[in-house]
Design a protein around this motif. Structure first.
Motif, PDB file in Angstrom:
ATOM      1  N   ILE A 111       0.872  -1.171   0.000  1.00  0.00           N
ATOM      2  CA  ILE A 111       0.000   0.000   0.000  1.00  0.00           C
ATOM      3  C   ILE A 111       0.911   1.223   0.000  1.00  0.00           C
ATOM      4  N   ILE A 112       0.756   2.064  -1.005  1.00  0.00           N
ATOM      5  CA  ILE A 112       1.559   3.289  -1.088  1.00  0.00           C
ATOM      6  C   ILE A 112       0.677   4.470  -0.738  1.00  0.00           C
ATOM      7  N   ILE A 113       1.146   5.275   0.222  1.00  0.00           N
ATOM      8  CA  ILE A 113       0.404   6.450   0.650  1.00  0.00           C
ATOM      9  C   ILE A 113       1.243   7.691   0.368  1.00  0.00           C
ATOM     10  N   ASN A 114       0.595   8.737  -0.099  1.00  0.00           N
ATOM     11  CA  ASN A 114       1.286   9.995  -0.382  1.00  0.00           C
ATOM     12  C   ASN A 114       0.309  11.144  -0.182  1.00  0.00           C
ATOM     13  N   ASN A 115       0.764  12.194   0.486  1.00  0.00           N
ATOM     14  CA  ASN A 115      -0.093  13.346   0.793  1.00  0.00           C
ATOM     15  C   ASN A 115      -1.385  12.925   1.495  1.00  0.00           C
ATOM     16  N   GLY A 116      -1.279  11.922   2.348  1.00  0.00           N
ATOM     17  CA  GLY A 116      -2.431  11.504   3.141  1.00  0.00           C
ATOM     18  C   GLY A 116      -3.429  10.634   2.417  1.00  0.00           C
ATOM     19  N   GLU A 117      -3.130  10.226   1.187  1.00  0.00           N
ATOM     20  CA  GLU A 117      -4.067   9.427   0.402  1.00  0.00           C
ATOM     21  C   GLU A 117      -3.394   8.167  -0.127  1.00  0.00           C
TER      22      GLU A 117
END
Length: 327
Positions: A228-234
């Protein structure tokens, strides 16, 4: 069976904003201004029992905030979390008996005590009967190979030995889920590989679900089947490791040493990374062409040596980050 369910999870922090200089400092005291930072924004994912899953992203992406909400340390502004059927916000104490945590940069062991004494201490915290605790310690000591230093004060252990003991300390109460935050940080390559082997063994033999965060790509490649990749809270990607590596970018790397150099700049589906004195390095888009066609193009009689490999996972993840930031 799903052991973690996260639905539309959000968390916002108020951060004080200060202007430059002394005047700005005074204004911040007298009339402070705040900015709202959306640390986590509508995050959704599930984790199945027995999975080893990677939860990754750049610094400030929202990883730690999400984990703290899953373990009950922080409360979400909105959304739902279920960990082993429990709500971390309402049932934190009960949840603590069912999960374990290991933070590579934070110590939970008492440095002046031996690993054995630490383990007995943690067993007492979790109200584990003495006989049961000793049996569990013996089992984990053998599994993690702690026999030679289990009676040595923790302060005298190497970093790799300490990390192994940190993991064992988190397993004394037989947690169903173990949260590992950078478990191999600062370790040399040999010790890292040993820790990874132990994590895989723990998952296989103890059936522990592993929720892993790491900036070390090798940790992710060698341990996890889903990312699971998360970036900028999403959440920007939730996929299997196989799809991520082999299908997401549809690319391979071909390195070859040729008898005679070839010009390949205008061939569709090929990006020439290096072409000098018969030394060739190509990036192939397999959605446009395939490796057999490339071999025909190079000429089997012209190839002195060749290596075909997948795009490094680190390159794939960096590309995903760049695409998300450019949106």
């Amino acid at each position: 069976m799903k052991v973690i369910e996260v639905k539309n999870l959000s968390k916002t922090f108020k951060v004080k904003v200060k202007e430059k200089g002394l005047k700005g400092s005074l204004k911040a005291i007298v009339k402070p201004k705040y900015e709202e930072i959306k640390a986590v924004n509508g995050v959704d994912f599930d984790v199945e029992e027995g999975e080893v899953i990677a939860f990754i992203g750049p610094n400030g992406a929202g990883k730690s905030t999400t984990i703290k909400m899953m373990t009950g340390i922080l409360y979400p502004d909105s959304g739902e979390i279920s960990v082993l059927g429990l709500d971390p916000k309402k049932e934190r104490k009960k949840l603590a008996y069912e999960i374990g945590t290991v933070f590579g940069q934070k110590e939970q062991l008492w440095m002046h005590l031996t690993p054995f004494d630490n383990f007995k201490f943690f067993a007492a915290i979790y109200d584990i009967p003495e006989k049961t605790a000793e049996e569990k310690i013996a089992e984990l000591t053998e599994l993690f190979g702690l026999e030679k230093f289990i009676n040595t004060p923790v302060r005298n252990l190497s970093l790799g030995q300490r990390i192994r003991c940190e993991i064992v300390a988190s397993l004394i109460h037989e947690p169903k889920i173990l949260f590992l935050d950078e478990p191999t940080i600062g370790l040399d390559p040999v010790v890292k590989e040993n820790i990874r082997t132990l994590i895989k063994k723990m998952n296989k033999e103890l059936k522990t679900t592993i929720f892993l965060t790491s900036h070390d790509i090798s940790d992710i490649e060698k341990l996890c089947k889903r990312v699971i990749i998360i970036n900028n809270g999403e959440v920007v990607l939730n996929d299997t490791m196989t799809n991520l590596k082999y299908h997401y970018l549809n690319k391979k790397i071909i390195e070859a040493k040729l008898e005679k150099s070839l010009k390949l700049d205008d061939v569709q589906g090929i990006q020439v990374l290096k072409n000098s004195n018969g030394n060739l390095k190509l990036e192939i888009d397999t959605s446009v062409t395939n490796t057999s066609k490339i071999l025909e193009l190079l000429g089997l009689d012209n190839i002195k040596d060749i290596n075909i490999s997948n795009i490094p996972l680190e390159t794939i993840i960096s590309d995903i980050y760049r695409k998300e930031q450019s949106k």
